[in-house]
Design a protein around this motif. Structure first.
Motif, PDB file in Angstrom:
ATOM      1  N   HIS A 215       0.816  -1.214   0.000  1.00 47.75           N
ATOM      2  CA  HIS A 215       0.000   0.000   0.000  1.00 47.75           C
ATOM      3  C   HIS A 215       0.853   1.269   0.000  1.00 47.75           C
ATOM      4  O   HIS A 215       0.346   2.359   0.279  1.00 47.75           O
ATOM      5  N   GLY A 216       2.150   1.132  -0.283  1.00 43.19           N
ATOM      6  CA  GLY A 216       3.004   2.296  -0.433  1.00 43.19           C
ATOM      7  C   GLY A 216       3.495   2.899   0.866  1.00 43.19           C
ATOM      8  O   GLY A 216       3.831   4.087   0.900  1.00 43.19           O
ATOM      9  N   ARG A 217       3.574   2.111   1.904  1.00 44.66           N
ATOM     10  CA  ARG A 217       4.044   2.643   3.177  1.00 44.66           C
ATOM     11  C   ARG A 217       4.831   1.574   3.941  1.00 44.66           C
ATOM     12  O   ARG A 217       4.751   0.387   3.629  1.00 44.66           O
ATOM     13  N   ILE A 218       5.568   2.027   4.945  1.00 41.68           N
ATOM     14  CA  ILE A 218       6.284   1.137   5.854  1.00 41.68           C
ATOM     15  C   ILE A 218       5.931   1.560   7.267  1.00 41.68           C
ATOM     16  O   ILE A 218       6.050   2.743   7.614  1.00 41.68           O
TER      17      ILE A 218
ATOM     18  N   TYR B 111      13.843   1.951  -2.530  1.00 44.69           N
ATOM     19  CA  TYR B 111      13.134   3.085  -3.121  1.00 44.69           C
ATOM     20  C   TYR B 111      14.046   4.282  -3.376  1.00 44.69           C
ATOM     21  O   TYR B 111      13.567   5.321  -3.837  1.00 44.69           O
ATOM     22  N   TYR B 112      15.320   4.140  -3.109  1.00 44.66           N
ATOM     23  CA  TYR B 112      16.243   5.267  -3.223  1.00 44.66           C
ATOM     24  C   TYR B 112      17.247   4.990  -4.324  1.00 44.66           C
ATOM     25  O   TYR B 112      17.984   4.002  -4.279  1.00 44.66           O
ATOM     26  N   GLY B 113      17.296   5.864  -5.331  1.00 46.45           N
ATOM     27  CA  GLY B 113      18.158   5.629  -6.473  1.00 46.45           C
ATOM     28  C   GLY B 113      19.619   5.935  -6.231  1.00 46.45           C
ATOM     29  O   GLY B 113      20.481   5.458  -6.970  1.00 46.45           O
ATOM     30  N   GLY B 114      19.924   6.734  -5.206  1.00 44.85           N
ATOM     31  CA  GLY B 114      21.307   7.057  -4.909  1.00 44.85           C
ATOM     32  C   GLY B 114      21.880   6.142  -3.844  1.00 44.85           C
ATOM     33  O   GLY B 114      21.383   5.045  -3.597  1.00 44.85           O
ATOM     34  N   LEU B 115      22.953   6.601  -3.220  1.00 42.53           N
ATOM     35  CA  LEU B 115      23.599   5.849  -2.150  1.00 42.53           C
ATOM     36  C   LEU B 115      23.057   6.330  -0.808  1.00 42.53           C
ATOM     37  O   LEU B 115      22.982   7.533  -0.557  1.00 42.53           O
TER      38      LEU B 115
ATOM     39  N   ASP C 166       6.804   6.512  -1.619  1.00 39.77           N
ATOM     40  CA  ASP C 166       6.779   7.058  -2.967  1.00 39.77           C
ATOM     41  C   ASP C 166       7.350   8.468  -3.060  1.00 39.77           C
ATOM     42  O   ASP C 166       7.452   9.025  -4.150  1.00 39.77           O
ATOM     43  N   ASP C 167       7.685   9.079  -1.937  1.00 38.39           N
ATOM     44  CA  ASP C 167       8.425  10.345  -1.924  1.00 38.39           C
ATOM     45  C   ASP C 167       9.550  10.175  -0.924  1.00 38.39           C
ATOM     46  O   ASP C 167       9.500  10.650   0.200  1.00 38.39           O
ATOM     47  N   ILE C 168      10.584   9.458  -1.338  1.00 41.19           N
ATOM     48  CA  ILE C 168      11.619   9.016  -0.429  1.00 41.19           C
ATOM     49  C   ILE C 168      12.407  10.182   0.133  1.00 41.19           C
ATOM     50  O   ILE C 168      12.813  10.174   1.306  1.00 41.19           O
ATOM     51  N   GLU C 169      12.619  11.228  -0.669  1.00 35.90           N
ATOM     52  CA  GLU C 169      13.369  12.382  -0.164  1.00 35.90           C
ATOM     53  C   GLU C 169      12.625  13.054   0.987  1.00 35.90           C
ATOM     54  O   GLU C 169      13.232  13.436   1.997  1.00 35.90           O
ATOM     55  N   ARG C 170      11.311  13.201   0.826  1.00 34.89           N
ATOM     56  CA  ARG C 170      10.527  13.823   1.896  1.00 34.89           C
ATOM     57  C   ARG C 170      10.514  12.953   3.144  1.00 34.89           C
ATOM     58  O   ARG C 170      10.585  13.461   4.270  1.00 34.89           O
ATOM     59  N   THR C 171      10.441  11.646   2.966  1.00 36.59           N
ATOM     60  CA  THR C 171      10.454  10.737   4.113  1.00 36.59           C
ATOM     61  C   THR C 171      11.771  10.852   4.873  1.00 36.59           C
ATOM     62  O   THR C 171      11.795  10.920   6.107  1.00 36.59           O
ATOM     63  N   LEU C 172      12.878  10.886   4.158  1.00 42.66           N
ATOM     64  CA  LEU C 172      14.182  11.016   4.809  1.00 42.66           C
ATOM     65  C   LEU C 172      14.297  12.357   5.534  1.00 42.66           C
ATOM     66  O   LEU C 172      14.826  12.430   6.649  1.00 42.66           O
TER      67      LEU C 172
END
Length: 320
Positions: A247-250, A267-271, A290-296
């Motif tokens: 469902h798009g969450r953890i 879900y993260y394309g970088g390192l 689905d918005d990994i930068e915002r989650t971080l």
């Protein structure tokens, strides 16, 4: 010419490449691109690098039979905006000197590009199988599907899958892994392939778990087991065994931050790097993938940690 203007130009060049790819020559966007290209030396250099870097990267896969073409199709088939975000990051990493194959592997795992069903970094997928069952794949996952008149068999090559099984007494659905097999008994369940072991968790009804040592056990709804070739053992429910990713969450329930970072990594394309001290910080909450930068960024705002993003290719997490 400074690094910052060139970095910005690389971002813009990647956007132009993705924008122009499927536009006819008569589209006004081509004229706007010509103006951008002629504007400054940074733009021209950025376009020169971007224009050739993907073909160069794919050329490095020629030693892997058949996979250069598959890699190209996989990268170009990614949907926007994930395609724009991930391909952009991958090109940027290449332009900044990272190894081509390793970057492509971050975007679409090279070893599994020939799987029957696969997902790239940041991508989830749900398929309806020939028998009506539904197969969901987490990010960076791959499986082969072997259905015929005698069997229903799914071979998990990497990552996580969940199956909502349609009953068929003559052909029980089996998920095979490197460490054993899970036979559905009319159920919904999840299987995770890790490097040294696998995990199975059951959301509905039950499954029969068999390992290479010849042992077998029934796993009921709400239970989770880790297994390898030597046997199996019960494990407590955790981010690794819950199916929230469908469902798009953890969901983290007072668990180590290091475990959350591992769950976010597909879900993260970088390192993504985390210090041993930060990995021990306890975390509680629901996090969108689905918005990994915002989650971080939100983790850095709510926990006693520091999240440092260096450009768009590296994020480091440490305690404050």
């Amino acid at each position: 010419m400074t690094f910052q203007p060139l970095e910005q130009a690389l971002h813009e060049a990647i956007d132009w490449m993705l924008r122009l790819e499927h536009l006819p020559a008569s589209d006004p966007a081509h004229l706007a691109f010509e103006h951008w290209h002629a504007h400054c030396a940074e733009n021209r250099l950025a376009w020169q690098r971007v224009n050739g870097v993907l073909d160069s990267a794919l050329a490095n896969l020629q030693g892997l039979p058949g996979q250069a073409q598959v890699a190209s199709r996989a990268l170009r088939a990614l949907a926007n905006p994930p395609r724009r975000q991930l391909l952009g990051k991958g090109l940027a990493l290449l332009l900044l000197g990272a190894g081509s194959v390793s970057v492509l592997n971050r975007l679409a795992p090279v070893a599994d590009l020939l799987a029957d069903a696969r997902t790239a970094t940041g991508e989830r997928k749900t398929l309806q199988l020939a028998d009506g069952s539904r197969l969901s794949l987490n990010a960076r996952s791959a499986a082969d599907i072997r259905f015929d008149t005698q069997q229903r068999r799914v071979v998990l090559r990497a990552g996580d899958l969940q199956v909502q099984v349609e009953p068929d007494l003559a052909r029980p659905l089996i998920v095979a892994t490197a460490h054993g097999e899970v036979r559905a008994l009319g159920t919904r369940f999840m299987v995770r392939q890790e490097s040294e072991r696998c995990l199975v968790s059951v959301q509905q009804h039950s499954v029969l778990l068999s390992t290479a040592d010849g042992s077998a056990r029934r796993v009921e709804a709400g239970q989770a087991f880790a297994f390898d070739r030597r046997g199996s053992m019960a494990v407590a429910p955790s981010m690794r065994t819950r199916d929230d990713w469908v469902h798009g969450r953890i969901e983290a329930r007072d668990e180590p931050l290091g475990e959350l970072v591992e769950a976010l990594r597909p879900y993260y394309g970088g390192l993504l790097r985390i210090s041993p001290q930060a990995a021990q910080v306890r975390v509680f909450g629901t996090f969108l993938v689905d918005d990994i930068e915002r989650t971080l960024a939100s983790l850095g705002e709510t926990l006693p940690i520091r999240v440092d993003t260096l450009g768009f290719w590296l994020t480091r997490i440490d305690v404050k």
